[in-house]
Design a protein around this motif. Structure first.
Motif, PDB file in Angstrom:
ATOM      1  N   GLU A 167      63.653  69.030 -11.731  1.00 14.89           N
ATOM      2  CA  GLU A 167      62.654  68.586 -12.704  1.00 14.89           C
ATOM      3  C   GLU A 167      61.250  68.668 -12.110  1.00 14.89           C
ATOM      4  OE1 GLU A 167      63.895  64.675 -13.782  1.00 14.89           O
ATOM      5  OE2 GLU A 167      65.594  65.378 -14.977  1.00 14.89           O
ATOM      6  N   LEU A 168      61.104  68.260 -10.832  1.00 12.36           N
ATOM      7  CA  LEU A 168      59.795  68.317 -10.183  1.00 12.36           C
ATOM      8  C   LEU A 168      59.321  69.763 -10.021  1.00 12.36           C
ATOM      9  CD1 LEU A 168      60.108  65.529  -7.468  1.00 12.36           C
ATOM     10  CD2 LEU A 168      58.694  65.495  -9.517  1.00 12.36           C
ATOM     11  N   GLU A 212      68.854  67.122  -9.161  1.00 13.08           N
ATOM     12  CA  GLU A 212      68.352  67.147 -10.531  1.00 13.08           C
ATOM     13  C   GLU A 212      66.869  66.767 -10.555  1.00 13.08           C
ATOM     14  OE1 GLU A 212      69.188  64.642 -14.592  1.00 13.08           O
ATOM     15  OE2 GLU A 212      70.919  65.192 -13.363  1.00 13.08           O
ATOM     16  N   GLU A 213      66.504  65.741  -9.774  1.00 15.64           N
ATOM     17  CA  GLU A 213      65.103  65.321  -9.716  1.00 15.64           C
ATOM     18  C   GLU A 213      64.233  66.429  -9.112  1.00 15.64           C
ATOM     19  OE1 GLU A 213      62.470  61.744  -7.681  1.00 15.64           O
ATOM     20  OE2 GLU A 213      64.633  61.486  -7.946  1.00 15.64           O
ATOM     21  N   SER A 214      64.760  67.097  -8.084  1.00 12.42           N
ATOM     22  CA  SER A 214      64.023  68.201  -7.460  1.00 12.42           C
ATOM     23  C   SER A 214      63.811  69.332  -8.461  1.00 12.42           C
ATOM     24  CB  SER A 214      64.786  68.698  -6.239  1.00 12.42           C
ATOM     25  OG  SER A 214      64.218  69.861  -5.725  1.00 12.42           O
ATOM     26  N   SER A 241      71.876  63.583  -7.927  1.00  7.12           N
ATOM     27  CA  SER A 241      70.706  62.957  -8.539  1.00  7.12           C
ATOM     28  C   SER A 241      69.422  63.541  -7.964  1.00  7.12           C
ATOM     29  CB  SER A 241      70.754  61.449  -8.317  1.00  7.12           C
ATOM     30  OG  SER A 241      69.568  60.840  -8.726  1.00  7.12           O
ATOM     31  N   LEU A 242      69.380  63.683  -6.632  1.00  8.52           N
ATOM     32  CA  LEU A 242      68.184  64.237  -5.988  1.00  8.52           C
ATOM     33  C   LEU A 242      67.984  65.705  -6.345  1.00  8.52           C
ATOM     34  CD1 LEU A 242      68.372  62.573  -2.456  1.00  8.52           C
ATOM     35  CD2 LEU A 242      66.752  62.075  -4.289  1.00  8.52           C
TER      36      LEU A 242
END
Length: 194
Positions: A85-86, A81-83, A78-79
Motif C-alpha cells: 500500500e505504501l 500488505e502495508e508495504s 500484514s507488513l
C-alpha cells in the motif's frame, strides 16, 4: 541329515541371534545418546533427563515454536500488505508531484508571457543592460538632506501671509542661514539674494 549340518545350522541360528542382540543393543545405546543430547539441547541445567520428560519438553517447545512461526507469518503478511500500500501511495505521490511541477512550469510560462505584454522591459536579460563604463561611487555614510528641501513638484508656493513683513531679512529656523525676503513679490517664486 548329517549331524554336522544340523550343528552348523544351530550355530548359524545362534550366531544370528547374537548379531541381532548386538545390533539391538547398539541401537538402544545410540537412542539413549540421542535422548541425552536432545535433553541437553532443551535445557542443559535440567537434572531430570528421563525419556518421558525429554519428549514432553520437546513437544511443548515444538508447539511454542509453531505458534511463534504462525504469529510471525501473520505479521509478515500484514507488513507485506502495508508495504504494498505504501509503495502504491508513493507512486501516486510521485505522479502528483510530476503533475504539480508541470502545472507550476505552465503557470510560470503564462506569467512570463503576461509580464512581457504589460512590462516588456521586465523580461530583459540582465547581461544585456548597459552599465556606465566608470565606477559609480557608493557613499560610505548616509547623505544628509536639508529639512527644508522638498522634492520637486511638491513644493508649496509661499503665500504673502507666510513671509514676515517686519524685516526684510530673517533666519532659517533649521540652519540659521540668512534669508532675504525683499525679493518676494506676491505669489511668485522665492529667489535667492546674491
Amino acid at each position: 541329515m548329517d549331524p554336522f549340518d544340523n550343528r552348523f545350522e544351530k550355530d548359524l541360528v545362534a550366531a544370528r541371534k547374537v548379531q541381532k542382540a548386538g545390533r539391538e543393543k547398539l541401537r538402544r545405546e545410540k537412542l539413549n545418546e540421542q535422548f541425552l543430547e536432545l535433553g541437553n539441547a532443551l535445557d542443559p541445567e535440567q537434572h531430570k533427563n528421563d525419556k518421558v520428560t525429554i519428549l514432553r519438553d520437546t513437544i511443548q517447545m515444538l508447539k511454542d515454536l509453531t505458534a511463534k512461526i504462525n504469529t510471525l507469518k501473520a505479521e509478515y503478511n500484514s507488513l507485506s500488505e502495508e508495504s504494498h500500500e505504501l509503495t502504491q501511495e508513493k507512486n501516486e505521490l510521485r505522479e502528483e508531484k510530476a503533475n504539480l511541477k508541470s502545472a507550476v512550469d505552465h503557470l510560470s510560462v503564462q506569467c512570463q508571457q503576461r509580464l512581457a505584454v504589460v512590462h516588456p522591459w521586465a523580461i530583459c536579460d540582465s547581461s544585456l543592460i548597459l552599465h556606465p563604463p566608470y565606477p559609480v561611487p557608493i557613499p560610505s555614510a548616509p547623505i544628509l538632506i536639508h529639512s527644508d528641501v522638498v522634492p520637486s513638484g511638491t513644493r508649496k508656493r509661499p503665500q504673502l501671509k507666510d513671509i514676515p513683513s517686519s524685516s526684510s531679512s530673517s533666519r532659517c529656523s533649521s540652519c540659521s542661514v540668512a534669508v532675504d525676503n525683499s525679493s518676494v513679490v506676491g505669489d511668485g517664486p522665492v529667489s535667492e539674494n546674491k
